[in-house]
Design a protein around this motif. Sequence first.
Motif, PDB file in Angstrom:
ATOM      1  N   TYR A  70       0.806  -1.218   0.000  1.00  0.00           N
ATOM      2  CA  TYR A  70       0.000   0.000   0.000  1.00  0.00           C
ATOM      3  C   TYR A  70       0.842   1.273   0.000  1.00  0.00           C
ATOM      4  O   TYR A  70       0.370   2.326  -0.407  1.00  0.00           O
ATOM      5  CB  TYR A  70      -0.988  -0.014   1.173  1.00  0.00           C
ATOM      6  N   GLU A  71       2.074   1.202   0.435  1.00  0.00           N
ATOM      7  CA  GLU A  71       2.938   2.378   0.358  1.00  0.00           C
ATOM      8  C   GLU A  71       3.237   2.729  -1.094  1.00  0.00           C
ATOM      9  O   GLU A  71       3.240   3.914  -1.474  1.00  0.00           O
ATOM     10  CB  GLU A  71       4.241   2.138   1.129  1.00  0.00           C
TER      11      GLU A  71
ATOM     12  N   GLU B 219       1.997   5.992  -3.300  1.00  0.00           N
ATOM     13  CA  GLU B 219       2.946   6.815  -4.057  1.00  0.00           C
ATOM     14  C   GLU B 219       2.457   7.008  -5.500  1.00  0.00           C
ATOM     15  O   GLU B 219       2.540   8.107  -6.053  1.00  0.00           O
ATOM     16  CB  GLU B 219       4.316   6.148  -4.052  1.00  0.00           C
ATOM     17  N   ALA B 220       1.939   5.932  -6.089  1.00  0.00           N
ATOM     18  CA  ALA B 220       1.408   6.017  -7.449  1.00  0.00           C
ATOM     19  C   ALA B 220       0.169   6.904  -7.498  1.00  0.00           C
ATOM     20  O   ALA B 220      -0.011   7.701  -8.420  1.00  0.00           O
ATOM     21  CB  ALA B 220       1.081   4.616  -7.969  1.00  0.00           C
TER      22      ALA B 220
ATOM     23  N   SER C 275       3.124   4.663 -17.304  1.00  0.00           N
ATOM     24  CA  SER C 275       4.205   3.677 -17.270  1.00  0.00           C
ATOM     25  C   SER C 275       4.649   3.333 -15.849  1.00  0.00           C
ATOM     26  O   SER C 275       5.296   2.306 -15.639  1.00  0.00           O
ATOM     27  CB  SER C 275       5.409   4.182 -18.077  1.00  0.00           C
ATOM     28  N   ILE C 276       4.305   4.161 -14.869  1.00  0.00           N
ATOM     29  CA  ILE C 276       4.824   3.932 -13.514  1.00  0.00           C
ATOM     30  C   ILE C 276       3.742   3.888 -12.427  1.00  0.00           C
ATOM     31  O   ILE C 276       4.059   3.918 -11.248  1.00  0.00           O
ATOM     32  CB  ILE C 276       5.884   4.997 -13.140  1.00  0.00           C
ATOM     33  N   THR C 277       2.475   3.801 -12.833  1.00  0.00           N
ATOM     34  CA  THR C 277       1.409   3.736 -11.829  1.00  0.00           C
ATOM     35  C   THR C 277       0.752   2.357 -11.790  1.00  0.00           C
ATOM     36  O   THR C 277      -0.403   2.222 -11.426  1.00  0.00           O
ATOM     37  CB  THR C 277       0.342   4.823 -12.078  1.00  0.00           C
ATOM     38  N   ILE C 278       1.509   1.326 -12.127  1.00  0.00           N
ATOM     39  CA  ILE C 278       0.967  -0.028 -12.207  1.00  0.00           C
ATOM     40  C   ILE C 278       0.461  -0.534 -10.850  1.00  0.00           C
ATOM     41  O   ILE C 278      -0.509  -1.286 -10.785  1.00  0.00           O
ATOM     42  CB  ILE C 278       2.016  -0.989 -12.801  1.00  0.00           C
ATOM     43  N   HIS C 279       1.072  -0.098  -9.755  1.00  0.00           N
ATOM     44  CA  HIS C 279       0.618  -0.526  -8.428  1.00  0.00           C
ATOM     45  C   HIS C 279      -0.811  -0.035  -8.165  1.00  0.00           C
ATOM     46  O   HIS C 279      -1.651  -0.787  -7.647  1.00  0.00           O
ATOM     47  CB  HIS C 279       1.545   0.011  -7.343  1.00  0.00           C
TER      48      HIS C 279
ATOM     49  N   SER D 239      -8.924   8.853  -4.501  1.00  0.00           N
ATOM     50  CA  SER D 239      -8.664   8.455  -3.110  1.00  0.00           C
ATOM     51  C   SER D 239      -9.598   7.349  -2.614  1.00  0.00           C
ATOM     52  O   SER D 239      -9.466   6.889  -1.484  1.00  0.00           O
ATOM     53  CB  SER D 239      -8.803   9.674  -2.183  1.00  0.00           C
ATOM     54  N   ARG D 240     -10.514   6.912  -3.442  1.00  0.00           N
ATOM     55  CA  ARG D 240     -11.500   5.931  -2.996  1.00  0.00           C
ATOM     56  C   ARG D 240     -10.878   4.609  -2.568  1.00  0.00           C
ATOM     57  O   ARG D 240     -11.419   3.888  -1.726  1.00  0.00           O
ATOM     58  CB  ARG D 240     -12.545   5.684  -4.093  1.00  0.00           C
TER      59      ARG D 240
END
Length: 224
Positions: A79-80, A84-85, A157-161, A206-207
């Motif tokens: 979740y960290e 961040e994503a 490209s970097i928000t896969i989490h 934020s949901r």
Amino acid sequence: MRLSERNLKETGREYALRMLKDNIINLDLIPGSMLSENELSAEMKLSRTPVREALIELSKVKIVEVYPQKGSAVAFVDYELVEEARFMREVLECAVVELACKLASEKDLEALKENVRLQEFYMENRSPKKLLELDNEFHRMLFHITSKDQVYHLMDSITIHFDRIRSMSLTAVKDLKTISDHKEIVEAIAAKDGIKAKVLMENHLSRYKFDEEALRRAYPGYFK
């Protein structure tokens, strides 16, 4: 693993990276599962080199963990990293939706409304994968309206989490607010109300915080 056709002019590395990302996000490759270069290469009909390069690229954003002499595995949900994503998306998308309130044409608004109508259709017909594709397209359209396409591709490209959590929410959360959020955002853009659109986007992104309990209950073995 689910595979789609390789795009024209798509390199082996690009194809391997796209397929791995799609399967991780859509949970066809579940958290904790081992990734064999040999098996992946055979399945995607590629040599080991582009597959290895794709795995290294994914390890840089910590969605794949590489164990020397042992292989690679899909990372558990952290979740960290999700937060961040989400933070990156919030910073960029709140600015973009505020700008869209100034720049969106009637044609743009109709395209956004049509996208939302399709989301409703696929929600009713229980197609989570298609719904996620339309959700992504909705957000991509906002960047296109504001001539920020390259910013979207960089962010994507970097928000896969965060994307993996969104995918999980489609099946785990009963009272999903995604479509109603999108409707309200389109209404704010049509009214040229940048302040309201920005607040709606903040709430929308934020949901996942409020859905955490439902996600952990539905996917108990997927979290770090």
